[in-house]
Design an enzyme around this catalytic site. Sequence first.
Site, PDB file in Angstrom:
ATOM      1  N   SER A 113       0.839  -1.194   0.000  1.00 59.94           N
ATOM      2  CA  SER A 113       0.000   0.000   0.000  1.00 59.94           C
ATOM      3  C   SER A 113       0.888   1.263   0.000  1.00 59.94           C
ATOM      4  O   SER A 113       1.693   1.446  -0.906  1.00 59.94           O
ATOM      5  CB  SER A 113      -0.969  -0.043   1.182  1.00 59.94           C
ATOM      6  OG  SER A 113      -1.996   0.908   1.032  1.00 59.94           O
ATOM      7  N   ASP A 253      -9.224  -5.591  -4.887  1.00 59.31           N
ATOM      8  CA  ASP A 253      -8.389  -4.590  -4.222  1.00 59.31           C
ATOM      9  C   ASP A 253      -8.983  -3.186  -4.345  1.00 59.31           C
ATOM     10  O   ASP A 253      -9.481  -2.795  -5.413  1.00 59.31           O
ATOM     11  CB  ASP A 253      -7.001  -4.608  -4.874  1.00 59.31           C
ATOM     12  CG  ASP A 253      -5.891  -4.137  -3.981  1.00 59.31           C
ATOM     13  OD1 ASP A 253      -6.121  -3.243  -3.159  1.00 59.31           O
ATOM     14  OD2 ASP A 253      -4.775  -4.673  -4.127  1.00 59.31           O
ATOM     15  N   HIS A 280      -7.195  -5.818  -0.677  1.00 64.17           N
ATOM     16  CA  HIS A 280      -6.032  -4.967  -0.460  1.00 64.17           C
ATOM     17  C   HIS A 280      -4.939  -5.647   0.363  1.00 64.17           C
ATOM     18  O   HIS A 280      -3.774  -5.276   0.254  1.00 64.17           O
ATOM     19  CB  HIS A 280      -6.481  -3.681   0.227  1.00 64.17           C
ATOM     20  CG  HIS A 280      -5.477  -2.579   0.205  1.00 64.17           C
ATOM     21  ND1 HIS A 280      -4.904  -2.113  -0.961  1.00 64.17           N
ATOM     22  CD2 HIS A 280      -4.926  -1.833   1.205  1.00 64.17           C
ATOM     23  CE1 HIS A 280      -4.052  -1.133  -0.682  1.00 64.17           C
ATOM     24  NE2 HIS A 280      -4.054  -0.951   0.614  1.00 64.17           N
TER      25      HIS A 280
END
Length: 305
Positions: A113, A253, A280
């Site tokens: 991320s 995601d 995610h």
Amino acid sequence: MLIDMPVNTQMVPFREHHTWVQITTPTDPLDGALPLFVLHGGPGMAHHYVANIAALAEETGRVVIHYDQIGCGASTHLPDAPADFWTPALFVEEFHAVRQALGIERYHLLGQSWGGMLGAEIAVQRPAGLISLSICNSPASMELWVQGAAELRAQLPPEVQAALDRHEADDTVTDPEYLAATDEFYRRHVCRVDPTPQDFVDTVAQMEAEPTVYHTMNGPNEFHVVGTLRDWTIIDRLPNISAPTLVIAGEFDEATPATWAPYVEHIPGAVSHVFPNTSHCSHLENPEGFRAVVAAFLAAHDTGI
């Protein structure tokens, strides 16, 4: 598995502060297997939710290094720092401070991320010792991220969308109704494991206890981005990356395909892998598959110079 491996922690000086570092050493080191740095997300989400990536130490015979970025976790917290203190450049500097303190010259880098965004910020500078880069569940610009979030929000039940819109307009984003609507988005697009893994719970708890970094740079949640990163992009700089690059994403995601496509399109030779039935946190939703893909990529590039 992790219990059987030597795990050491230390505090590394960074400017006038300290960064908490964890080093996981394999019981049977593999000759030539270079160390892996793991960069957590947020910003400000700390290392807990990516802790299971340390299993790569035993599985690949390499040292795996986690650290809590400044402002969160067990590192120095700076709740009174001005907003302009928190910049990508700060975290690039911190990474190299940690690396140099550990005496590591050649290494792999994996970021999840925000950590993947940070990894790209490091890689565009072409540091001599960077052997490979893994960008996991990361956008190449926050404009693309916000566009993707809007598309996913439009797929939520109408009453959930209405609650999100109403409370954002009224700036009542701590209202229980808003938080419940946020959780519905998270269940679909952030972590689909039920119940939520404890490592993820621990990460969120430490952020909520002292949310300076996350709220300043990002905003109140994953899709209402009003912080200092809202205009961030690295797309125009991606051709500068020369390290072999792996891009990972999940089928559901919140980092939608359009958000990470620029990494594949603009980094020379970049390859991608999308994990089905994950969102995610692919590394929590399919941990064995995630580590297998990363392990193969690292092994293929351990001889890089």
